[in-house]
Design a protein around this motif. Structure first.
Motif, PDB file in Angstrom:
ATOM      1  N   GLY A  46     111.466  27.835  20.177  1.00  0.00           N
ATOM      2  CA  GLY A  46     110.898  26.876  20.464  1.00  0.00           C
ATOM      3  C   GLY A  46     109.508  27.354  21.331  1.00  0.00           C
ATOM      4  O   GLY A  46     109.447  28.357  21.696  1.00  0.00           O
ATOM      5  N   SER A  47     108.343  26.331  21.071  1.00  0.00           N
ATOM      6  CA  SER A  47     107.230  26.740  21.970  1.00  0.00           C
ATOM      7  C   SER A  47     106.659  25.411  22.521  1.00  0.00           C
ATOM      8  O   SER A  47     106.301  24.697  21.542  1.00  0.00           O
ATOM      9  N   HIS A  48     106.423  25.593  23.828  1.00  0.00           N
ATOM     10  CA  HIS A  48     105.933  24.261  24.495  1.00  0.00           C
ATOM     11  C   HIS A  48     104.856  24.562  25.363  1.00  0.00           C
ATOM     12  O   HIS A  48     104.823  24.849  26.449  1.00  0.00           O
ATOM     13  N   GLY A  49     103.488  24.528  24.966  1.00  0.00           N
ATOM     14  CA  GLY A  49     102.293  24.669  25.730  1.00  0.00           C
ATOM     15  C   GLY A  49     102.218  26.005  26.073  1.00  0.00           C
ATOM     16  O   GLY A  49     102.689  26.914  25.413  1.00  0.00           O
ATOM     17  N   MET A  50     101.206  26.278  27.008  1.00  0.00           N
ATOM     18  CA  MET A  50     100.875  27.784  27.547  1.00  0.00           C
ATOM     19  C   MET A  50     100.588  27.552  29.132  1.00  0.00           C
ATOM     20  O   MET A  50      99.767  26.871  29.281  1.00  0.00           O
ATOM     21  N   PRO A  51     101.128  28.518  29.784  1.00  0.00           N
ATOM     22  CA  PRO A  51     100.756  28.377  31.199  1.00  0.00           C
ATOM     23  C   PRO A  51      99.341  28.941  31.577  1.00  0.00           C
ATOM     24  O   PRO A  51      98.803  29.760  30.719  1.00  0.00           O
ATOM     25  N   ALA A  52      99.146  28.388  32.694  1.00  0.00           N
ATOM     26  CA  ALA A  52      97.472  28.507  32.976  1.00  0.00           C
ATOM     27  C   ALA A  52      97.217  29.921  33.163  1.00  0.00           C
ATOM     28  O   ALA A  52      96.380  30.548  32.734  1.00  0.00           O
TER      29      ALA A  52
END
Length: 347
Positions: free
Chosen positions: A289-295
């Protein structure tokens, strides 16, 4: 301020004047310079997201200028040009401390857990660890287009998919997420197969670097067509749409020991699709799964943009006003958009 307000799920929102936000102690208020209109916003409007309580202001792909700060804020000041990941972490839990705020159990999501950026101003929580400084030469419209779709695709391709030069990548769905993934995979030196039902979107995919395009509306065996085009299957495949059929095709078109990345949301009655686990086992496939990207991962992406390896402005579609965004939002299930629609006029 003016804001797009949802009072009832699946009923047309209204453009209203509401009270300006105030900064939370751990946050800031940002004057929105631009904000994207995303299919995730449509899912929220329809009522698919349990985090949303009504009345509600949608919008999570944003860029703008800090105009007020909370009393605990030290890193940021009024006048800073910023964006924010659409999934922001608390900064204190195990996952945040391990560098994975995109899966924080106490995550903050503008436009979902709190009022979002379809407005002149937006309050953002946990700003110390989640805001991202924007280069002065990156305009707000392009920066807003990064917030969900492009950044999510970047992490899906680079970090989860681990795409390397010389590999084949399949992208199922050529909306904003899929087109972003095509551009990113090509920048890494991969060959790309683009799959969609829309001829114009496939044309755009080819313009952005897709080596092979497949119209799944007229291709009876999509997975077989991808395997034929890539001499046995792709190394990495993304379901960028979020549908049981595209999810299964993405798994089926992998070569042995290939990697499937689920990026598109499967919601409501589609959230638990039947998967070909026999193939997963026999071929030793990897599913992510891939859920967004951290800052903290943004600098790598921004550096590629600044040196011209990535050109997210090529993905931009129409620019609309806050009032016009309502029509765009309620019609997103018709898949009429070409590229990323961005709100850049708020008066």
């Amino acid at each position: 301020m003016k804001a797009v307000m949802i009072h009832t799920f699946n009923v047309r929102p209204e453009l209203l004047t509401v009270a300006d936000p105030v900064p939370p102690d751990d946050g800031v208020v940002v004057q929105v310079g631009a904000t994207g209109v995303c299919r995730s916003d449509w899912h929220g409007w329809v009522g698919h997201d349990p985090d949303i309580t009504l009345p509600h202001v949608p919008g999570h792909e944003l860029a703008g200028t800090v105009v007020a700060t909370g009393r605990h804020i030290r890193r940021w000041k009024v006048g800073d040009r910023v964006t924010v990941p659409f999934v922001s972490g608390c900064g204190r839990c195990h996952e945040c401390q391990a560098g994975h705020p995109q899966v924080c159990d106490r995550q903050f999501q503008p436009g979902f857990t709190h009022w979002g950026s379809f407005a002149e101003y937006v309050a953002l929580h946990q700003a110390e660890q989640n805001l991202v400084a924007l280069p002065d030469d990156l305009d707000f419209v392009t920066a807003a287009s990064l917030g969900c779709r492009f950044a999510t695709s970047f992490r899906a391709v680079v970090h989860q998919g681990r795409v390397r030069a010389g590999e084949w990548v399949a992208v199922h769905g050529c909306g904003g997420v899929g087109l972003s993934a095509i551009m990113i995979a090509k920048a890494l030196g991969a060959g790309v197969v683009a799959v969609d039902i829309d001829v114009e979107k496939l044309d755009l995919a080819r313009q952005l670097g897709a080596d092979v395009v497949i119209n799944s509306r007229v291709t009876p065996d999509v997975a077989g067509a991808v395997r034929d085009a890539t001499d046995g299957g792709v190394h990495v495949s993304l379901d960028a749409l979020g549908h049981p059929e595209t999810c299964v095709n993405s798994i089926e078109n992998l070569r042995t020991r290939g990697r499937h990345v689920q990026v598109g949301l499967l919601l409501a009655d589609q959230r638990r699709p039947a998967l070909p686990m026999d193939r997963v086992i026999a071929r030793e496939l990897e599913l992510y799964g891939s859920h967004g990207m951290p800052a903290h991962a943004y600098p790598e992406m921004l550096a590629m943009i600044r040196r011209g390896a990535l050109q997210p402005d090529r993905l931009l579609g129409q620019r609309v006003s806050l009032e016009q965004s309502i029509d765009v939002l309620v019609n997103m299930d018709r898949f009429l958009e070409r590229g990323v629609t961005v709100i850049d006029r708020f008066a």
